[in-house]
Structures are given as C-alpha cells and as structure tokens.
Write a protein that holds these residues in place. Structure first.
Motif, mmCIF file in Angstrom:
data_model
loop_
_atom_site.group_PDB
_atom_site.id
_atom_site.type_symbol
_atom_site.label_atom_id
_atom_site.label_comp_id
_atom_site.label_asym_id
_atom_site.label_seq_id
_atom_site.Cartn_x
_atom_site.Cartn_y
_atom_site.Cartn_z
ATOM 1 N N ILE A 70 4.620 -1.607 -10.578
ATOM 2 C CA ILE A 70 5.608 -1.232 -9.578
ATOM 3 C C ILE A 70 6.274 -2.500 -9.061
ATOM 4 O O ILE A 70 5.612 -3.517 -8.844
ATOM 5 C CB ILE A 70 4.953 -0.520 -8.369
ATOM 6 C CG1 ILE A 70 4.160 0.696 -8.810
ATOM 7 C CG2 ILE A 70 6.000 -0.142 -7.326
ATOM 8 C CD1 ILE A 70 3.297 1.269 -7.704
ATOM 9 N N ASP A 71 7.566 -2.433 -8.865
ATOM 10 C CA ASP A 71 8.292 -3.508 -8.204
ATOM 11 C C ASP A 71 9.147 -2.859 -7.128
ATOM 12 O O ASP A 71 9.297 -1.635 -7.088
ATOM 13 C CB ASP A 71 9.148 -4.292 -9.194
ATOM 14 C CG ASP A 71 9.503 -5.689 -8.684
ATOM 15 O OD1 ASP A 71 9.248 -5.986 -7.499
ATOM 16 O OD2 ASP A 71 10.039 -6.481 -9.477
ATOM 17 N N LEU A 72 9.675 -3.659 -6.233
ATOM 18 C CA LEU A 72 10.483 -3.161 -5.129
ATOM 19 C C LEU A 72 11.860 -3.812 -5.123
ATOM 20 O O LEU A 72 12.005 -4.973 -5.477
ATOM 21 C CB LEU A 72 9.822 -3.504 -3.782
ATOM 22 C CG LEU A 72 8.471 -2.917 -3.463
ATOM 23 C CD1 LEU A 72 7.927 -3.523 -2.179
ATOM 24 C CD2 LEU A 72 8.565 -1.426 -3.328
ATOM 25 N N ASN A 88 0.833 -1.211 0.000
ATOM 26 C CA ASN A 88 0.000 0.000 0.000
ATOM 27 C C ASN A 88 0.860 1.252 0.000
ATOM 28 O O ASN A 88 0.549 2.221 -0.692
ATOM 29 C CB ASN A 88 -0.960 -0.011 1.180
ATOM 30 C CG ASN A 88 -2.112 -0.973 0.979
ATOM 31 O OD1 ASN A 88 -2.485 -1.288 -0.148
ATOM 32 N ND2 ASN A 88 -2.666 -1.454 2.066
ATOM 33 N N ALA A 89 1.929 1.244 0.778
ATOM 34 C CA ALA A 89 2.839 2.396 0.782
ATOM 35 C C ALA A 89 3.438 2.596 -0.608
ATOM 36 O O ALA A 89 3.526 3.726 -1.100
ATOM 37 C CB ALA A 89 3.942 2.199 1.816
ATOM 38 N N ALA A 90 3.830 1.505 -1.256
ATOM 39 C CA ALA A 90 4.413 1.598 -2.599
ATOM 40 C C ALA A 90 3.401 2.161 -3.588
ATOM 41 O O ALA A 90 3.748 3.000 -4.429
ATOM 42 C CB ALA A 90 4.906 0.226 -3.053
ATOM 43 N N ARG A 91 2.152 1.730 -3.479
ATOM 44 C CA ARG A 91 1.102 2.246 -4.368
ATOM 45 C C ARG A 91 0.874 3.738 -4.162
ATOM 46 O O ARG A 91 0.494 4.446 -5.096
ATOM 47 C CB ARG A 91 -0.197 1.482 -4.143
ATOM 48 C CG ARG A 91 -0.173 0.078 -4.682
ATOM 49 C CD ARG A 91 -1.514 -0.612 -4.526
ATOM 50 N NE ARG A 91 -1.389 -2.003 -4.884
ATOM 51 C CZ ARG A 91 -1.449 -3.012 -4.022
ATOM 52 N NH1 ARG A 91 -1.679 -2.782 -2.745
ATOM 53 N NH2 ARG A 91 -1.299 -4.253 -4.439
ATOM 54 N N GLU A 92 1.118 4.214 -2.939
ATOM 55 C CA GLU A 92 0.989 5.639 -2.632
ATOM 56 C C GLU A 92 2.269 6.400 -2.944
ATOM 57 O O GLU A 92 2.391 7.579 -2.624
ATOM 58 C CB GLU A 92 0.624 5.812 -1.150
ATOM 59 C CG GLU A 92 -0.746 5.287 -0.804
ATOM 60 C CD GLU A 92 -1.027 5.302 0.694
ATOM 61 O OE1 GLU A 92 -0.172 5.768 1.477
ATOM 62 O OE2 GLU A 92 -2.112 4.844 1.079
ATOM 63 N N ARG A 93 3.227 5.703 -3.569
ATOM 64 C CA ARG A 93 4.528 6.274 -3.950
ATOM 65 C C ARG A 93 5.320 6.742 -2.728
ATOM 66 O O ARG A 93 6.068 7.696 -2.788
ATOM 67 C CB ARG A 93 4.390 7.414 -4.956
ATOM 68 C CG ARG A 93 3.645 7.062 -6.255
ATOM 69 C CD ARG A 93 4.261 5.859 -6.933
ATOM 70 N NE ARG A 93 3.761 5.608 -8.275
ATOM 71 C CZ ARG A 93 2.828 4.702 -8.584
ATOM 72 N NH1 ARG A 93 2.271 3.984 -7.640
ATOM 73 N NH2 ARG A 93 2.473 4.513 -9.827
#
Length: 106
Positions: free
Chosen positions: A65-67, A26-31
């Motif tokens: 998005i990937d991490l 979720n944090a990643a989706r919120e950039r």
C-alpha cells in the motif's frame, strides 16, 4: 468516502509526526481513508511529515500500500467564536499494488 470508511485525525503544531504517522498507516492497513486536519504553519508541516513517515512505515512492512493525498482549504468554527478559522484538510488515498515512486508515466 463515507464516515465509516474514514479515519479523521487532527494534527497540531506540537503533535509528534511519528505518532500521527502510525495512526495514518494503521488506518491505511484497515483500508480506511485517513483525513488529516491542520491549522497553522507548524501543524501543516507536521501533517505533511506524518504522511511522509506513514508512507515509509507502509513501505517497510511491505504492505503493498502507498498513499497520496489531496489537500483542500476548509473553514471551521470553534465553539464560542464568531469567526471561522481556515484549516487545511489532507485526504489520503490508498494506492494498492506497490510503491507510487516506482510507477512511471508512459
């Protein structure tokens, strides 16, 4: 990253990696930049599992998005203690544009 751009999470030895993974994704989706702190072998293991599961969550939703992460040793001091405790901090970075596993070195 500035504090407003980060999502600070703590993972413990008894933390459910799937719940942490949801917070990371979720944090990643919120950039935002997920920053996970872990103390102890079980906590570090759960943090790595959570990042791996978050990558799968992002892949399944086709977010583009990937991490990837950088880890560092850090010292923290708990209130009431005279000595520092060593922790591992995982700073996740966003890779936008697909799946890092599909990126090939030239």
């Amino acid at each position: 990253p500035t504090p407003a751009e980060t999502a600070n999470l703590t993972v413990g030895g008894k933390t459910d990696p799937k719940l942490s993974a949801g917070a990371i994704a979720n944090a990643a989706r919120e950039r935002k930049t997920p920053v996970i702190q872990a103390i102890g072998a079980d906590a570090v293991f759960n943090a790595v599992r959570a990042i791996a599961i978050a990558r799968q969550y992002l892949r399944d939703k086709e977010d583009g998005i990937d991490l990837y992460f950088r880890l560092e040793w850090t010292k923290i001091r708990f209130e009431g203690r005279d000595e520092d405790t060593t922790a591992i901090r995982f700073t996740c970075f966003l890779y936008e544009g697909g799946d890092l596993e599909e990126v090939k070195e030239e």
